[in-house]
Design an enzyme around this catalytic site. Structure first.
Site, short mmCIF file in Angstrom:
data_model
loop_
_atom_site.label_atom_id
_atom_site.label_comp_id
_atom_site.label_asym_id
_atom_site.label_seq_id
_atom_site.Cartn_x
_atom_site.Cartn_y
_atom_site.Cartn_z
CD GLU A 1 32.07 24.59 19.75
OE1 GLU A 1 33.07 24.74 20.47
OE2 GLU A 1 31.61 23.48 19.42
CE LYS B 1 34.15 24.62 25.43
NZ LYS B 1 34.44 23.83 24.22
CB CYS C 1 31.26 22.23 22.46
SG CYS C 1 31.89 20.70 21.72
#
Length: 549
Positions: free
Chosen positions: A294, A360, A415
């Site tokens: 990430e 995300k 994440c």
């Protein structure tokens, strides 16, 4: 129960806090299941003591009293549980200590104090439907598992260290998640691990009522383990032909990762680790796809042609790079910069093109953005989110499929997103044909403490729920190749630097959870609630007959 009833108020309060903290020993990295049994059993016995000392033994306690006592008992238990389970969050405040160290108590103490409201509500609700014997176990399991579900969904959700993770670390027991997900495991865990409370019932209680719940709980866990052993294939899962992934763990310290001055050195280190120490010419060879963690770069990838050229020159032709990276959208008229997204990009080494595949959706509060209603307060004290982007990251409006050349459709989980059960499936419909879960993360904020172990275990459980393999790539670890049954094929530990190569396993047959979602959990919750309500109603009826108004 007599022992607890004879304790002073402050002693019972301390026991509640310690009992909650004890339950964390069942979470990663220890995973000691009996600790959760001790924790939940004491919780039930503490709730047994929530009676009005001035009332007649057989009288019905007032609603207000039950709610107040149950809520406070649950809050103390939850506070102990969350402080012991989330203390490692404090390390994130020390990465830039000059800016954030003063706020550490708000994360280490304040967050657990707020989260403890959820089990407090669960305890209070359970106490309303309390009855002697095994009926109270059903009430406790239904109310507490419902509060765990609410914790995972309300106010953007925070399903960290759900009680179901007690069972979600054992390879055989975790297979229950393929049936009903982690909340189904939560209901089973609370039922089974609080059942020993009936062993402490009065000696006059029939042996079947005292020992029966514990025997039933042990039998249920045995059946779950047998199911898990049956579900897992005896041999390795077949693999996709002509696909070989390389998962790269650079182990870059957090305090240098986002420093633009380190951009070139970080990029060169990524390429060196990806190629391997034995690659004399520094070219990444022998794999079809390389995956980086990430937010891999302290720059915007598609706005840095020099960096793209360096990457292309270091990848053998036909190799694709899949990487976490920050993306900036086109600026609106009158603005100098666009909105920033935490994203997954795919770089084609043949033509140097960068395709943004996934943005995300579920951002980390205070880490990646400041909740809007708190913005004035935060600005007043001069605080910003941990990741310093102008305006913070923007959340994407929907989850989309990742389309990987040479593999096909995949599910992206960046994440924090990997901890959300039943919420990683793309909303564009492409998840039905997914071959892989790509989980890129950066847990360097938390060093080698318990947090990264807990994060890894929760992401691993998604493979069992979805029946899909996972390529998990973390900056400082834990990087792992996981098959669709949760088996770890290879991994790199926390703090290591290197890479692992992964042949891509085929998906497992579609799981019941993937088809039906949380229906099994809902039915189990409803069953427990109805039986507990019937037991409590019968008990109250007996009291009113014995003591008419």
């Amino acid at each position: 129960m007599i022992f607890l009833a004879e304790r002073s108020r402050w002693q019972r309060n301390l026991i509640a806090i310690l009992a909650g903290a004890c339950g964390v020993l069942a979470m990663p990295p220890l995973g000691f299941i009996p600790a959760m049994a001790v924790s939940l059993t004491i919780a039930v016995l503490l709730l047994d003591t929530c009676v009005d000392p001035c009332a007649d033994e057989d009288a019905v306690p007032s609603l207000k009293h039950l709610l107040r006592k149950g809520f406070f008992c649950g809050w103390l238990w939850g506070f102990g549980y969350f402080v012991a389970g989330l203390w490692w969050l404090g390390s994130a405040f020390l990465v830039e200590a000059e800016l954030f160290a003063w706020a550490m108590p708000f994360g280490v103490i304040g967050l657990p104090a707020v989260l403890a409201i959820f089990p407090a509500c669960g305890f209070a609700t359970a106490r309303l439907f309390w009855s002697p014997g095994w009926g109270r176990i059903l009430a406790f399991a239904a109310a507490l598992s419902a509060s765990e579900w609410l914790r995972g969904h309300l106010f953007s959700g925070f399903p960290w260290n759900l009680i179901g993770m007690t069972l979600g670390q054992n390879l055989w027991l975790m297979q229950g998640a393929a049936l009903g997900g982690v909340y189904f495991l939560t209901l089973l865990a609370i039922l089974a691990l609080s059942a020993p409370a009936t062993l402490f019932d009065t000696a006059e209680t029939r042996a079947s009522r005292r020992f029966g719940p514990s025997l039933a709980a042990a039998s249920a866990l045995l059946v779950l383990a047998v199911y898990g052993a049956w579900r897992i294939p005896a041999g390795p899962q077949p693999v996709v032909a002509d696909v070989k992934l390389r998962l790269m763990q650079p182990n870059v310290p957090q305090d240098s990762k986002f420093n633009a001055r380190n951009a070139l050195s970080i990029l060169n280190e990524y390429l060196r680790v990806s190629a391997g120490d034995n690659a004399r010419d520094g070219i990444v060879r022998g794999v079809t796809h390389v995956i980086w963690p990430e937010s891999a770069f302290p720059f915007i990838l598609d706005q840095s042609p020099e960096a793209v050229a360096i990457i292309v020159s270091s990848l053998s032709p036909g190799t694709f790079l899949i990487s976490g990276a920050a993306r900036m959208s086109e600026p609106l008229p009158g603005e100098q910069v666009g909105q920033f997204y935490n994203s997954i990009a795919i770089l084609n080494s043949t033509d140097g093109s960068v395709r943004w595949q996934y943005d995300k959706v579920h951002l980390v509060p205070f880490g990646e953005y400041i909740p809007g209603f708190l913005q004035p307060v935060v600005e007043a004290v001069g605080l910003r989110q941990f990741i310093d982007m102008p305006g913070g990251f923007e959340a994407a409006n929907m989850r989309r499929t990742v389309d990987i050349p040479g593999i096909g459709k995949a599910i992206g989980a960046i994440c924090y997103e990997s901890i959300f059960s039943n919420a990683i499936q793309p909303q564009d419909g492409g998840g039905e044909d997914a071959k892989l879960i790509v989980n890129v993360t950066n847990d360097a904020w938390f060093g080698d403490l318990a947090g990264p172990h807990q994060h890894f275990a929760q992401g691993r459980l998604r493979t069992v729920e979805e029946g899909l393999p996972m390529a998990r790539v973390a900056n400082t670890g834990i990087t792992a190749a996981i098959d669709p049954y949760g088996r770890i094929l290879s991994s790199l530990p926390l703090g290591a630097k290197g890479h692992i190569d992964m042949l891509l396993p085929l998906p497992a047959p579609k799981t019941f959870f993937r088809m039906a979602g949380e229906w099994l959990f809902g039915l189990g919750l409803l069953f427990c609630a109805l039986i507990a309500g019937a037991c409590a109603g019968r008990q109250n009826l007996r009291r009113r007959i014995a003591h008419p108004a």
